[in-house]
Design a protein around this motif. Structure first.
Motif, PDB file in Angstrom:
ATOM      1  N   UNK A   1      -6.618  -0.511 -12.155  1.00 51.07           N
ATOM      2  CA  UNK A   1      -5.973  -1.784 -11.746  1.00 51.07           C
ATOM      3  C   UNK A   1      -6.729  -3.340 -10.709  1.00 51.07           C
ATOM      4  N   UNK A   2      -5.980  -2.907  -9.673  1.00 47.46           N
ATOM      5  CA  UNK A   2      -7.201  -3.710  -8.749  1.00 47.46           C
ATOM      6  C   UNK A   2      -8.404  -4.136  -8.789  1.00 47.46           C
ATOM      7  N   UNK A   3      -9.253  -2.977  -9.240  1.00 48.79           N
ATOM      8  CA  UNK A   3     -11.025  -2.773  -9.084  1.00 48.79           C
ATOM      9  C   UNK A   3     -11.420  -3.954  -9.907  1.00 48.79           C
ATOM     10  N   UNK A   4      -9.926  -3.609 -10.946  1.00 50.81           N
ATOM     11  CA  UNK A   4     -10.770  -4.737 -12.536  1.00 50.81           C
ATOM     12  C   UNK A   4     -10.222  -6.255 -12.353  1.00 50.81           C
ATOM     13  N   UNK A   5      -9.627  -5.847 -11.625  1.00 50.78           N
ATOM     14  CA  UNK A   5      -9.383  -8.255 -10.536  1.00 50.78           C
ATOM     15  C   UNK A   5      -7.634  -8.494 -11.666  1.00 50.78           C
ATOM     16  N   UNK A   6      -7.116  -7.668 -11.723  1.00 50.76           N
ATOM     17  CA  UNK A   6      -5.846  -7.391 -12.261  1.00 50.76           C
ATOM     18  C   UNK A   6      -4.563  -7.528 -11.473  1.00 50.76           C
ATOM     19  N   UNK A   7      -4.756  -6.763 -10.266  1.00 47.46           N
ATOM     20  CA  UNK A   7      -3.521  -7.236  -9.677  1.00 47.46           C
ATOM     21  C   UNK A   7      -4.624  -7.461  -8.057  1.00 47.46           C
ATOM     22  N   UNK A   8      -3.789  -6.913  -7.062  1.00 45.86           N
ATOM     23  CA  UNK A   8      -4.467  -8.047  -5.671  1.00 45.86           C
ATOM     24  C   UNK A   8      -4.080  -7.099  -4.823  1.00 45.86           C
ATOM     25  N   UNK A   9      -2.568  -6.144  -4.380  1.00 47.02           N
ATOM     26  CA  UNK A   9      -2.380  -5.628  -3.581  1.00 47.02           C
ATOM     27  C   UNK A   9      -1.803  -3.884  -3.969  1.00 47.02           C
ATOM     28  N   UNK A  10      -2.071  -2.589  -3.455  1.00 42.65           N
ATOM     29  CA  UNK A  10      -1.364  -1.787  -4.094  1.00 42.65           C
ATOM     30  C   UNK A  10      -1.157  -1.060  -2.509  1.00 42.65           C
ATOM     31  N   UNK A  11       0.163  -0.754  -2.276  1.00 38.32           N
ATOM     32  CA  UNK A  11       0.814  -0.172  -0.721  1.00 38.32           C
ATOM     33  C   UNK A  11       1.532   1.226  -1.223  1.00 38.32           C
ATOM     34  N   UNK A  12       0.993   1.964  -0.468  1.00 34.96           N
ATOM     35  CA  UNK A  12       1.732   3.635  -0.637  1.00 34.96           C
ATOM     36  C   UNK A  12       1.605   4.009   0.771  1.00 34.96           C
ATOM     37  N   UNK A  13       2.083   5.642   0.478  1.00 30.87           N
ATOM     38  CA  UNK A  13       2.144   6.649   1.820  1.00 30.87           C
ATOM     39  C   UNK A  13       2.687   8.054   1.112  1.00 30.87           C
ATOM     40  N   UNK A  14       2.640   8.796   1.790  1.00 30.93           N
ATOM     41  CA  UNK A  14       2.044  10.198   1.855  1.00 30.93           C
ATOM     42  C   UNK A  14       0.884  10.573   0.670  1.00 30.93           C
ATOM     43  N   UNK A  15       0.075   9.976   0.872  1.00 30.03           N
ATOM     44  CA  UNK A  15      -1.501  10.554   0.137  1.00 30.03           C
ATOM     45  C   UNK A  15      -2.195  11.134   0.209  1.00 30.03           C
ATOM     46  N   UNK A  16      -2.733  11.921   0.086  1.00 29.28           N
ATOM     47  CA  UNK A  16      -3.483  13.453   0.577  1.00 29.28           C
ATOM     48  C   UNK A  16      -5.093  12.758   0.713  1.00 29.28           C
ATOM     49  N   UNK A  17      -5.992  12.754   0.973  1.00 27.71           N
ATOM     50  CA  UNK A  17      -7.540  12.653   0.731  1.00 27.71           C
ATOM     51  C   UNK A  17      -7.648  12.775  -0.313  1.00 27.71           C
ATOM     52  N   UNK A  18      -7.604  13.516  -1.143  1.00 26.48           N
ATOM     53  CA  UNK A  18      -7.966  13.393  -2.956  1.00 26.48           C
ATOM     54  C   UNK A  18      -7.116  12.572  -3.704  1.00 26.48           C
TER      55      UNK A  18
END
Lengths: 271, 271
Positions: free
Chosen positions: A207-224
């Motif tokens: 949705x961010x790439x599609x211009x619908x939202x502006x920010x994503x904030x996350x934690x505990x992510x893996x490379x994949x």
């Protein structure tokens, strides 16, 4: 992105006219396997960890199907997959696969889980796919492409121009993930934005790439979890880093933003 | 539901063979209007209240389109709509319309907002539609029908048999809604369930009716937010009440559960 250019064939060694059809074949194979079990009543979910982290038959079968295609068509490339780990390659390229990102959403029947496929060189992801099989929607970025194909046909991806926190829409998987101090940092940003939404998994990056939202904030992510979103968002003109502004290719705490101004403003509140 | 029966035509005065095609025409009309503006860059959103409650052109146009159909085909029925309020009728039946439930999701591009359509008599909703236009998915309940039509064709709806909190999947719009004590009550339940997910709007009720999740707990609902979910979930064999176990047709704080046992267990923790 300058050295890769925006044309169908990059300015460096990567032949995207060969790579894109393979990436899409992987997405098709994963789509078939994930949909076989989506919303099925016989779905079984193990738990890999002490907390709730389901792994389904679909997850394993989808990654196995993608690996079989790569073994056939790209035997010299490496593979990093959520389910079956690392297969070393010799080409300098690695396919980074998350057959079902958002397994908690998948087992709940929501349409916001996705298949994540990235291809990386030594510097990071050069192409990425975020595929939502149930909706029939595919977000592609890298090697000159930045597009979504789905219920509304094929459209170009592009971030919007939001620069102020108080005008921004923020998405996250919090409060489901992160430790107490990460949660507190997230809430400081959430208090300043216009709108916060929860629980969208990888679909938030699309949705961010599609211009619908502006920010994503996350934690505990893996490379994949993050490499495909990085490629798609960068191709759409956005930014993805860790919370300190460095590379997040290997996972950890990610912030994705539509503009450099917004990225800087959010980081200042986060850290 | 006993006096209404499960056949196509109810045992009382309602002629569902006439009512269902009208309900579906309403859904089609709202689908066209809501999709016109979904993910459009020129989307404008006013704010009705001090906090963030966007109302879009699509919201108004979709309700107007549904009202035009009803004025033509069902001039004696009442209408209660989110956008244009109450139109009194004389038939004893009222169409209860929420043209876009989940406007925050709609303006963020997510696929979990929906068009809600219910028809109510003096006792409550007798049929309901939860429509997700972008996915092309429609959940129907009442008058002998309990089905979903979408990417996987047409399938019967039916709740699952979960009776224990520790085996349940819970959905909610918290932490976005509710006051502090409601939030605390919600979290007491969340601590006991297997999995909690956030931010799915009306789609959560559809997933409960489809046997994918077990509990939905919400607050601050209006009648038009909950009447269609009530009809769909009751037709699928589930239960929807307020937090004290009474009728929630007029809105307020809702709990929807797959089974009577689970409903009772969750209420005991909530109140």
């Amino acid at each position: 992105m300058a050295e890769r250019g925006r044309s169908g064939v990059s300015k460096n060694k990567h032949d995207f006219s060969e790579l894109w059809p393979i990436a899409e074949r992987l997405a098709e194979a994963a789509r078939v396997e994930t949909l076989k079990h989506f919303r099925a009543f016989d779905l079984t979910a193990d738990s890999k960890a002490a907390d709730f982290d389901p792994v389904t038959i679909a997850d394993r079968n989808a990654e196995a199907a993608m690996r079989a295609i790569l073994q056939d068509l790209r035997p010299n490339d490496g593979i990093l997959g959520e389910e079956f780990g690392i297969t070393e390659g010799t080409s300098g390229l690695t396919w980074v696969l998350d057959p079902i990102d958002g397994t908690r959403g998948y087992i709940s029947g929501t349409p916001t889980w996705g298949v994540l496929i990235a291809l990386s060189d030594a510097k990071g992801p050069i192409l990425g796919v975020i595929d939502q099989p149930y909706i029939g929607e595919r977000f592609l970025g890298g090697g000159g492409r930045a597009e979504v194909t789905g219920p509304q046909g094929t459209n170009r991806l592009g971030v919007r121009r939001t620069i102020d926190l108080n005008a921004a829409t923020l998405f996250t998987t919090f409060p489901e993930v992160g430790n107490a101090s990460e949660g507190a940092a997230f809430r400081r940003v959430a208090e300043q934005v216009r709108l916060t939404r929860y629980g969208c998994d990888c679909y938030a990056y699309a949705l961010l790439a599609a211009g619908q939202i502006d920010l994503v904030i996350e934690a505990e992510l893996a490379a994949y979890d993050i490499q495909a979103p990085i490629a798609v968002i960068e191709a759409a003109g956005g930014i993805v880093t860790d919370w300190e502004g460095g590379s997040v290719h290997q996972g950890g705490r990610a912030i994705a933003a539509a503009t450099p101004e917004l990225h800087k403003a959010a980081m200042a509140v986060l850290t």
